[in-house]
Motif scaffolding. Sequence first.
Motif, short mmCIF file in Angstrom:
data_model
loop_
_atom_site.label_atom_id
_atom_site.label_comp_id
_atom_site.label_asym_id
_atom_site.label_seq_id
_atom_site.Cartn_x
_atom_site.Cartn_y
_atom_site.Cartn_z
N LEU A 36 -0.77 -6.56 -6.82
CA LEU A 36 0.57 -6.39 -6.27
C LEU A 36 0.67 -6.97 -4.86
O LEU A 36 1.66 -7.64 -4.52
CB LEU A 36 0.97 -4.91 -6.26
CG LEU A 36 1.23 -4.28 -7.63
CD1 LEU A 36 1.29 -2.76 -7.53
CD2 LEU A 36 2.50 -4.84 -8.26
N GLN A 37 -0.33 -6.73 -4.05
CA GLN A 37 -0.30 -7.21 -2.66
C GLN A 37 -0.37 -8.72 -2.58
O GLN A 37 0.29 -9.32 -1.73
CB GLN A 37 -1.45 -6.57 -1.87
CG GLN A 37 -1.24 -5.08 -1.66
CD GLN A 37 -2.51 -4.34 -1.28
OE1 GLN A 37 -3.63 -4.85 -1.43
NE2 GLN A 37 -2.34 -3.11 -0.81
N THR A 38 -1.15 -9.35 -3.44
CA THR A 38 -1.26 -10.81 -3.37
C THR A 38 -0.04 -11.52 -3.95
O THR A 38 0.12 -12.72 -3.71
CB THR A 38 -2.54 -11.33 -4.06
OG1 THR A 38 -2.55 -10.92 -5.42
CG2 THR A 38 -3.78 -10.84 -3.34
N LEU A 125 8.69 -4.54 -3.87
CA LEU A 125 7.26 -4.82 -3.94
C LEU A 125 6.46 -3.81 -3.12
O LEU A 125 5.40 -3.35 -3.55
CB LEU A 125 6.97 -6.26 -3.49
CG LEU A 125 7.57 -7.35 -4.39
CD1 LEU A 125 7.34 -8.73 -3.81
CD2 LEU A 125 7.03 -7.26 -5.80
N THR A 126 7.00 -3.42 -1.98
CA THR A 126 6.37 -2.36 -1.17
C THR A 126 6.39 -1.04 -1.93
O THR A 126 5.39 -0.30 -1.94
CB THR A 126 7.10 -2.22 0.18
OG1 THR A 126 7.00 -3.45 0.89
CG2 THR A 126 6.51 -1.09 1.02
N ALA A 127 7.50 -0.74 -2.58
CA ALA A 127 7.62 0.51 -3.34
C ALA A 127 6.62 0.55 -4.49
O ALA A 127 6.05 1.61 -4.79
CB ALA A 127 9.05 0.67 -3.86
N TRP A 128 6.40 -0.59 -5.15
CA TRP A 128 5.40 -0.63 -6.22
C TRP A 128 4.01 -0.31 -5.67
O TRP A 128 3.24 0.42 -6.28
CB TRP A 128 5.39 -2.00 -6.91
CG TRP A 128 6.12 -1.99 -8.21
CD1 TRP A 128 7.25 -2.69 -8.52
CD2 TRP A 128 5.77 -1.25 -9.39
NE1 TRP A 128 7.62 -2.42 -9.81
CE2 TRP A 128 6.72 -1.54 -10.37
CE3 TRP A 128 4.75 -0.37 -9.70
CZ2 TRP A 128 6.69 -0.98 -11.65
CZ3 TRP A 128 4.71 0.20 -10.97
CH2 TRP A 128 5.67 -0.11 -11.93
N GLU A 129 3.67 -0.88 -4.53
CA GLU A 129 2.36 -0.62 -3.93
C GLU A 129 2.21 0.87 -3.62
O GLU A 129 1.16 1.47 -3.92
CB GLU A 129 2.18 -1.46 -2.67
CG GLU A 129 2.06 -2.94 -2.97
CD GLU A 129 2.28 -3.84 -1.77
OE1 GLU A 129 2.18 -3.37 -0.62
OE2 GLU A 129 2.57 -5.03 -1.98
N LYS A 130 3.22 1.47 -3.04
CA LYS A 130 3.17 2.90 -2.73
C LYS A 130 3.08 3.75 -3.99
O LYS A 130 2.35 4.75 -4.03
CB LYS A 130 4.39 3.31 -1.90
CG LYS A 130 4.34 2.77 -0.49
CD LYS A 130 5.59 3.15 0.30
CE LYS A 130 5.50 2.58 1.71
NZ LYS A 130 6.72 2.83 2.48
N GLU A 141 -3.78 4.59 -15.79
CA GLU A 141 -4.40 4.07 -17.01
C GLU A 141 -3.35 3.71 -18.04
O GLU A 141 -3.45 2.67 -18.70
CB GLU A 141 -5.38 5.10 -17.57
CG GLU A 141 -6.64 5.23 -16.76
CD GLU A 141 -7.55 6.36 -17.23
OE1 GLU A 141 -7.33 6.90 -18.34
OE2 GLU A 141 -8.48 6.70 -16.48
N ALA A 142 -2.34 4.55 -18.19
CA ALA A 142 -1.29 4.30 -19.17
C ALA A 142 -0.44 3.08 -18.80
O ALA A 142 -0.01 2.32 -19.66
CB ALA A 142 -0.40 5.53 -19.32
N ILE A 147 1.70 -2.90 -15.25
CA ILE A 147 1.63 -3.26 -13.82
C ILE A 147 0.95 -4.62 -13.65
O ILE A 147 1.39 -5.45 -12.86
CB ILE A 147 0.91 -2.16 -13.02
CG1 ILE A 147 1.73 -0.86 -13.07
CG2 ILE A 147 0.70 -2.60 -11.57
CD1 ILE A 147 1.00 0.37 -12.56
N ALA A 148 -0.09 -4.86 -14.41
CA ALA A 148 -0.76 -6.18 -14.35
C ALA A 148 0.20 -7.28 -14.79
O ALA A 148 0.24 -8.36 -14.19
CB ALA A 148 -2.01 -6.18 -15.23
N ASN A 149 1.00 -7.02 -15.82
CA ASN A 149 1.99 -8.01 -16.27
C ASN A 149 3.09 -8.23 -15.25
O ASN A 149 3.60 -9.34 -15.10
CB ASN A 149 2.58 -7.61 -17.62
CG ASN A 149 1.62 -7.87 -18.75
OD1 ASN A 149 0.76 -8.74 -18.68
ND2 ASN A 149 1.76 -7.11 -19.83
#
Length: 178
Positions: A36-38, A125-130, A141-142, A147-149
Amino acid sequence: MKPLLFLLLFSLPFQASAQTPTKTAPTLRSILLHQLQTTHNQEEWFVPANVAVAGLTAEQAKWTDGKGNHSVGQLATHLVFWDTRNLEKFEGKPLAKFSSNNDETFNAFDAKQWATTVRQLDEVLTAWEKAVESADEKKLEAWAPTIANISTHNAYHIGQIIYVRKEQGSWNPANGVR
């Protein structure tokens, strides 16, 4: 004596490496956060979103090549839509109605709102990281494949943004791509 000397010499590299401090093994959380950060604001293998959209005027953001390809503004609007929608789903929030017409996610771009779109992209994008930082392991895990996609989807469209900017002549190669 020779076998003992051989064994001693052979084991020295292993003893030296055993004394060298090792890095902490990556976790699912650390890997997802790194992805996410990159694609957000950490420059590594490719240009992140914040750099890709930085310095564009609204006029430049709406530019297209005239061949049916999307503008930078359309691509950024699309990313904001999908990252926000998936984050709301991740957080268990009710989702707004959506016609399932993906073209709408690009065509909602309004050049007058370009600064807002750039801010929204950074915020989501910041919200996803948090969200990944604070999620419990079971939820991570679920959601890990999704998230990778999301990160892969972001990287794909960021590449398109760079390409459009290069075609337009608004990309500075000092920002990471020649």
